[in-house]
Scaffold this motif. Sequence first.
Motif, PDB file in Angstrom:
ATOM      1  N   LEU A 166      -5.572  -3.538   0.222  1.00 33.56           N
ATOM      2  CA  LEU A 166      -3.956  -2.810  -1.169  1.00 33.56           C
ATOM      3  C   LEU A 166      -5.248  -2.566  -1.855  1.00 33.56           C
ATOM      4  O   LEU A 166      -5.133  -1.433  -2.815  1.00 33.56           O
TER       5      LEU A 166
ATOM      6  N   SER B 294      -5.332   4.546   4.626  1.00 31.13           N
ATOM      7  CA  SER B 294      -4.782   2.913   4.923  1.00 31.13           C
ATOM      8  C   SER B 294      -3.625   3.172   6.470  1.00 31.13           C
ATOM      9  O   SER B 294      -2.962   4.289   6.495  1.00 31.13           O
TER      10      SER B 294
ATOM     11  N   ALA C 214      -7.311   0.556  -1.567  1.00 28.68           N
ATOM     12  CA  ALA C 214      -6.403   2.057  -2.084  1.00 28.68           C
ATOM     13  C   ALA C 214      -6.274   2.072  -3.338  1.00 28.68           C
ATOM     14  O   ALA C 214      -6.338   2.468  -3.942  1.00 28.68           O
TER      15      ALA C 214
ATOM     16  N   THR D 179       1.039  -0.941   0.136  1.00 23.18           N
ATOM     17  CA  THR D 179       0.114  -0.169   0.112  1.00 23.18           C
ATOM     18  C   THR D 179       0.790   1.394   0.378  1.00 23.18           C
ATOM     19  O   THR D 179       0.540   2.137  -0.863  1.00 23.18           O
TER      20      THR D 179
END
Length: 547
Positions: free
Chosen positions: A278, A176, A281, A163
Motif C-alpha cells: 500500500l 499492484s 501504491a 490498495t
Amino acid sequence: MAETAVTAALSALRAHSGEISARSVAEEFAADPQRFATMHVALDDLLFDYSKQRIDAATLAQLEALAKAADVEGKRAAMFAGKLINSTEKRAVLHTALRNFSGEPVLVEGRDVMPEIEAERARVAAFANDVREGRLRGALGQPMTDVVNIGIGGSDLGPAMATKALSPFAPANLRSHFVSNVDGADIGDTLRGLDPARTLFIISSKTFTTQETMTNAASARAWIAAALGEAAVGDHFAAVSTQLEKVAQFGIAADRVFGFWDWVGGRYSLWSSIGLPLVIAIGPERFEEFLRGGYEIDQHFREAPILQNIPMLMGLLSVWNRNILGHASQAVIPYDQRLSRFPAYLQQLQMESNGKSVQLDGAPVKESTGAVIWGEPGTNGQHAFFQLLHQGTEVVPVDFLVAAQPTNADAHHHDLLVANAFAQGEALMRGRSPGEAIAIMEKQGQSAEEAARLAPHKTFSGSRPSSTLLYSKLDPRMLGRLIALYEHKVFVEGAIWNINSFDQWGVELGKELASRLAPIVAQADADTSKLDASTAGLIGHLRNLRS
Ligand code: F6P
C-alpha cells in the motif's frame, strides 16, 4: 462476578426485547420525530446512523449497562496500555501503537516501542519511494512496473483491500498484484504477461512458515531465476515478517526485509510493514494519512461516552442483534465499488477474531459468539441476494457504507449510487403491508381478485435492521477510520463475550491435517489405510480420476 453482571444485563435485554418486537420500526419513527437526531453519531465527516435498528431509548440504556457490566472500558484501557490481553499466546495487542501520533510512549513489558515503530516506518517509506521513483532497479537495470505481494490472510487481505480502495491515489505506471492461494492458478494467472525484469515480489508472512506463501514464494523465485538467472533473485525480492532469520535463509538481503512484532496480530497488521504494498501504491505521505485516520478513531474510541462512541455502539448493536434478536449473520454492503474487498477483509477480522466457543478461562461461552459476516458491493448485491434480505425467513442486519462524494467518478453515477443505498435501508425498515401492496396494484389497474392473490408475494415485513456509515469521501484517512471502527467493534463484542479475540487456534487443525495429507495426495501408492473412510475414499477416487 463480572460474568453474573453480564448475564443479568443480557437477561434484562431479553425481557425488554418483547416490548421492541411489539412495535415496528416505522411506528417508532412515526412516534418519535427525533429518532434520527438521537440515534446517530456524527464524527466530523463521518456519520453513523443506527436509527433503523430494532431498538428504542430503553434498549440503548440497557446496552450501556451491558457494556459497563462487562467492563468494556476497563478492558479497552488494558489493550491500549499494552497488557498481555492475548492470554493464550501471552502477547500484548498493540496494533494501535502503529498509528499512535500522540507523542506519548507505548510500553510493552516496560519498554517504549514507539522508537522502533517509527524507525521501521521510515525504512518502509524510503524503500517505497525508491520503487515509486524508479531508483530501485531490477537485475537488468530497469525500474519496477509491477509489484506482486505474496501472502495470505492478514498478510494479503488488508494490503489487497486497501490498495484497491485507494487505487485513485496510485500512479498508473506502477501496478499492484496480490497472490495468496496455493492454487497454482493464482500465481500463474498473475505472472502471465508480467515482465520479470520489471517485477518486484514482496513476500509477506508474519511467521514465514505459511504453506501457501512459502509455496508461492518458491514459484516466484523459480520464475525470476528461469528468466534472469539465479543471481538476479536478490534484486527482485523484498520481504515483510517478524521472523527475520527465516527470511535471511530464503536469501533476501537484510536491507530489503521489513519487520514487525508479535504484538501485532496478522489480521491487524495492515498498519505495520505489512502495509508495504500500500505504501508503494499510494506513497508514504498518504500512508501516514491512513494511519492518522485510524488514530482519530482510537482517540474517539478511548474518549467518547459509550452511547456517543461509534465502535461501542457498533459492537453493542451487534451483540443485541446476535444474542437477543437471534440474527446469525451480518451483511456489510459498501456502496463503494473500490471497497469490493472490504467484506472479505472483515470476514477475517471478525470471524477469525470472534469465532470462538470458549471464554478466556477455557469455560464454554454462555452466548452465541461471532456472526457470519458477508457482503458484496451495492448496487450489485441488490440484483443477487437482496431478495433474501427483504423477504427471506432469516433476518440479516446490514451495514451500508456510502461516500457523499465520489473519488474520480461521475457525479450522476454517484447520485444514483447514494439513492440506491438509502433506498435499500428505507425499504428494509419500512416494508410494505398487504393493504399497501393491494392498493398499489389496484391503482395500477389490477382486479381486486388478482391483487389479493399477489399481495402475499408483494408484502415486505419491514423492521429489518440496518446501520449506515456515511462518509465524505473514500481517501486514505477515511479508509483508516473505517478499518479502525470495525477493529474496535470486534473488540467490544469480544469483551462482552469474554473471549480472546486475538488468537486463532481454530485454523491449526486443518493446517496440520493438510501437511499430513500432502505427501499422500502427491504419491499415488501412499498408504491410506490409517485415514478415515471418507478421506481414504476421496483419495482413492482422486487417484482413479488422475490415472
Ligand atoms: O490463517 C491463519 C493465519 O495465521 C492468519 O491469522 C494469518 O493472517 C495468516 O494465517 C497468514 O499468516 P502469516 O502472515 O504468518 O503467513
